[in-house]
Design a protein around this motif. Structure first.
Motif, PDB file in Angstrom:
ATOM      1  N   GLU A 131      50.965 -27.463  77.271  1.00  7.95           N
ATOM      2  CA  GLU A 131      49.511 -27.492  77.087  1.00  7.95           C
ATOM      3  C   GLU A 131      48.805 -27.866  78.386  1.00  7.95           C
ATOM      4  N   GLN A 132      49.391 -28.784  79.139  1.00  2.02           N
ATOM      5  CA  GLN A 132      48.809 -29.180  80.413  1.00  2.02           C
ATOM      6  C   GLN A 132      48.863 -28.035  81.417  1.00  2.02           C
ATOM      7  N   ILE A 133      49.974 -27.315  81.437  1.00  2.47           N
ATOM      8  CA  ILE A 133      50.086 -26.158  82.327  1.00  2.47           C
ATOM      9  C   ILE A 133      49.025 -25.118  81.979  1.00  2.47           C
ATOM     10  N   VAL A 134      48.869 -24.830  80.690  1.00  5.03           N
ATOM     11  CA  VAL A 134      47.847 -23.871  80.256  1.00  5.03           C
ATOM     12  C   VAL A 134      46.468 -24.350  80.693  1.00  5.03           C
ATOM     13  N   ALA A 135      46.199 -25.630  80.514  1.00  9.67           N
ATOM     14  CA  ALA A 135      44.889 -26.176  80.889  1.00  9.67           C
ATOM     15  C   ALA A 135      44.636 -26.033  82.386  1.00  9.67           C
ATOM     16  N   GLN A 136      45.660 -26.313  83.185  1.00  8.62           N
ATOM     17  CA  GLN A 136      45.501 -26.213  84.636  1.00  8.62           C
ATOM     18  C   GLN A 136      45.193 -24.780  85.067  1.00  8.62           C
ATOM     19  N   TYR A 137      45.975 -23.842  84.557  1.00  7.70           N
ATOM     20  CA  TYR A 137      45.810 -22.451  84.976  1.00  7.70           C
ATOM     21  C   TYR A 137      44.610 -21.776  84.318  1.00  7.70           C
ATOM     22  N   SER A 138      43.973 -22.455  83.362  1.00  9.40           N
ATOM     23  CA  SER A 138      42.798 -21.902  82.689  1.00  9.40           C
ATOM     24  C   SER A 138      41.502 -22.539  83.170  1.00  9.40           C
ATOM     25  N   GLN A 139      41.558 -23.308  84.241  1.00  7.11           N
ATOM     26  CA  GLN A 139      40.347 -23.935  84.767  1.00  7.11           C
ATOM     27  C   GLN A 139      39.315 -22.869  85.122  1.00  7.11           C
ATOM     28  N   PRO A 140      38.042 -23.150  84.874  1.00  6.10           N
ATOM     29  CA  PRO A 140      37.008 -22.110  85.027  1.00  6.10           C
ATOM     30  C   PRO A 140      36.837 -21.576  86.444  1.00  6.10           C
ATOM     31  N   HIS A 141      37.248 -22.353  87.460  1.00  3.92           N
ATOM     32  CA  HIS A 141      37.081 -21.858  88.828  1.00  3.92           C
ATOM     33  C   HIS A 141      38.203 -20.899  89.234  1.00  3.92           C
ATOM     34  N   ARG A 142      39.184 -20.717  88.370  1.00  5.01           N
ATOM     35  CA  ARG A 142      40.296 -19.817  88.683  1.00  5.01           C
ATOM     36  C   ARG A 142      39.984 -18.407  88.165  1.00  5.01           C
ATOM     37  N   HIS A 143      40.255 -17.444  89.019  1.00 12.28           N
ATOM     38  CA  HIS A 143      40.058 -16.041  88.629  1.00 12.28           C
ATOM     39  C   HIS A 143      41.314 -15.209  88.885  1.00 12.28           C
ATOM     40  N   TYR A 144      42.075 -15.582  89.911  1.00 13.56           N
ATOM     41  CA  TYR A 144      43.353 -14.921  90.180  1.00 13.56           C
ATOM     42  C   TYR A 144      44.528 -15.852  89.881  1.00 13.56           C
ATOM     43  N   HIS A 145      44.426 -17.100  90.290  1.00 19.55           N
ATOM     44  CA  HIS A 145      45.539 -18.060  90.125  1.00 19.55           C
ATOM     45  C   HIS A 145      45.542 -18.605  88.701  1.00 19.55           C
ATOM     46  N   THR A 146      45.812 -17.729  87.780  1.00 10.93           N
ATOM     47  CA  THR A 146      45.745 -18.008  86.346  1.00 10.93           C
ATOM     48  C   THR A 146      47.124 -17.835  85.711  1.00 10.93           C
ATOM     49  N   LEU A 147      47.164 -17.976  84.381  1.00  3.02           N
ATOM     50  CA  LEU A 147      48.423 -17.742  83.673  1.00  3.02           C
ATOM     51  C   LEU A 147      48.916 -16.316  83.856  1.00  3.02           C
ATOM     52  N   HIS A 148      48.005 -15.393  84.060  1.00  3.04           N
ATOM     53  CA  HIS A 148      48.436 -14.007  84.274  1.00  3.04           C
ATOM     54  C   HIS A 148      49.273 -13.896  85.548  1.00  3.04           C
ATOM     55  N   HIS A 149      48.883 -14.633  86.580  1.00  2.00           N
ATOM     56  CA  HIS A 149      49.669 -14.658  87.818  1.00  2.00           C
ATOM     57  C   HIS A 149      51.058 -15.239  87.557  1.00  2.00           C
ATOM     58  N   VAL A 150      51.118 -16.317  86.788  1.00  2.00           N
ATOM     59  CA  VAL A 150      52.406 -16.907  86.420  1.00  2.00           C
ATOM     60  C   VAL A 150      53.256 -15.880  85.677  1.00  2.00           C
ATOM     61  N   TYR A 151      52.647 -15.191  84.757  1.00  2.00           N
ATOM     62  CA  TYR A 151      53.362 -14.193  83.954  1.00  2.00           C
ATOM     63  C   TYR A 151      53.873 -13.050  84.833  1.00  2.00           C
ATOM     64  N   THR A 152      53.084 -12.653  85.822  1.00  2.00           N
ATOM     65  CA  THR A 152      53.515 -11.587  86.728  1.00  2.00           C
ATOM     66  C   THR A 152      54.777 -11.982  87.480  1.00  2.00           C
ATOM     67  N   LEU A 153      54.814 -13.220  87.964  1.00  2.00           N
ATOM     68  CA  LEU A 153      56.012 -13.699  88.662  1.00  2.00           C
ATOM     69  C   LEU A 153      57.194 -13.804  87.706  1.00  2.00           C
ATOM     70  N   LEU A 154      56.914 -14.201  86.478  1.00  2.00           N
ATOM     71  CA  LEU A 154      57.979 -14.268  85.470  1.00  2.00           C
ATOM     72  C   LEU A 154      58.591 -12.890  85.246  1.00  2.00           C
ATOM     73  N   GLN A 155      57.757 -11.872  85.133  1.00  2.00           N
ATOM     74  CA  GLN A 155      58.258 -10.521  84.921  1.00  2.00           C
ATOM     75  C   GLN A 155      59.131 -10.071  86.092  1.00  2.00           C
ATOM     76  N   LEU A 156      58.721 -10.415  87.306  1.00  2.00           N
ATOM     77  CA  LEU A 156      59.525 -10.071  88.477  1.00  2.00           C
ATOM     78  C   LEU A 156      60.869 -10.803  88.452  1.00  2.00           C
ATOM     79  N   LEU A 157      60.851 -12.048  88.014  1.00  2.00           N
ATOM     80  CA  LEU A 157      62.114 -12.797  87.911  1.00  2.00           C
ATOM     81  C   LEU A 157      63.037 -12.154  86.878  1.00  2.00           C
ATOM     82  N   LEU A 158      62.495 -11.813  85.724  1.00  2.00           N
ATOM     83  CA  LEU A 158      63.323 -11.194  84.691  1.00  2.00           C
ATOM     84  C   LEU A 158      63.899  -9.863  85.172  1.00  2.00           C
TER      85      LEU A 158
END
Length: 210
Positions: free
Chosen positions: A29-56
């Motif tokens: 929940e804390q990770i989601v909150a951090q990456y969902s901060q309103p000042h973020r537009h690129y450095h979001t959970l979607h960016h995390v997910y993109t790196l995850l897909q590359l790892l997989l």
């Protein structure tokens, strides 16, 4: 929904190292909150997910998939465009959490090294996993032109506190630094498939800022 995928993997990753389900849930929940901060537009959970897909997709090339995955979750946990220590604070956030679990201390240091490397994008120890981590982190530079353009707009939005004159000067410096490198990407995989595209995208953005 990629948040569900990220949560499921987080659960699988942490279960061997803690019996406290509340710690697993609250930390995610804390990770989601951090990456969902309103000042973020690129450095979001979607960016995390993109790196995850590359790892997989390339997990067979990574020596330590657990360290790598933890670093993906935490590498932009702290993101303040006015600060110069985001990477160190993100690495410390990872360590602070992991020391609440039984994750091995040596591996915690490995996670921190991956995160810290994203500050300079250098790998003096020639750790192959760091090379892949850095290339994954910069994979957006070699995205299709429309995706790259959207990324450039998202970065501009994250730096909206700065006037165009100040932002353009800083952004051009960053982009020119990439072009001046012998190679933007560190691994053969990315150099062979993505280097030329990344340089085209960066050159086009530079021209748009002139």
């Amino acid at each position: 929904m990629y948040t569900e995928t990220l949560q499921n993997l987080w659960q699988q990753l942490l279960e061997p190292y803690t019996k406290e389900q509340s710690l697993i849930d609250e930390s995610f929940e804390q990770i989601v909150a951090q990456y969902s901060q309103p000042h973020r537009h690129y450095h979001t959970l979607h960016h995390v997910y993109t790196l995850l897909q590359l790892l997989l997709e390339h997990s067979d090339l990574i020596a330590d998939n657990e360290n790598f995955l933890l670093a993906i979750y935490f590498h932009d946990a702290v993101y303040d465009v006015k600060a110069a220590d985001n990477e160190e604070r993100s690495a410390m956030a990872a360590a602070e959490f992991l020391f609440q679990t039984t994750y091995p201390a040596a591996d915690i240091e490995g996670v921190m090294q991956l995160i810290r490397a994203t500050k300079t994008h250098e790998n003096p120890g020639n750790n192959p996993d760091i090379d892949y981590f850095l290339d994954f982190d910069l994979s957006i530079l070699s995205a299709p032109a429309d995706t790259y353009n959207a990324y450039a707009q998202q970065i501009r939005a994250e730096y909206s506190i700065y006037e165009d004159e100040v932002y353009h000067a800083g952004r051009k410096k960053v982009l020119q630094h990439f072009l001046d490198l012998p190679s933007i990407y560190k691994t053969d995989l990315f150099r062979d498939k993505r280097e030329a595209i990344a340089r085209q995208n960066i050159t086009a953005e530079l021209q748009s800022l002139s």
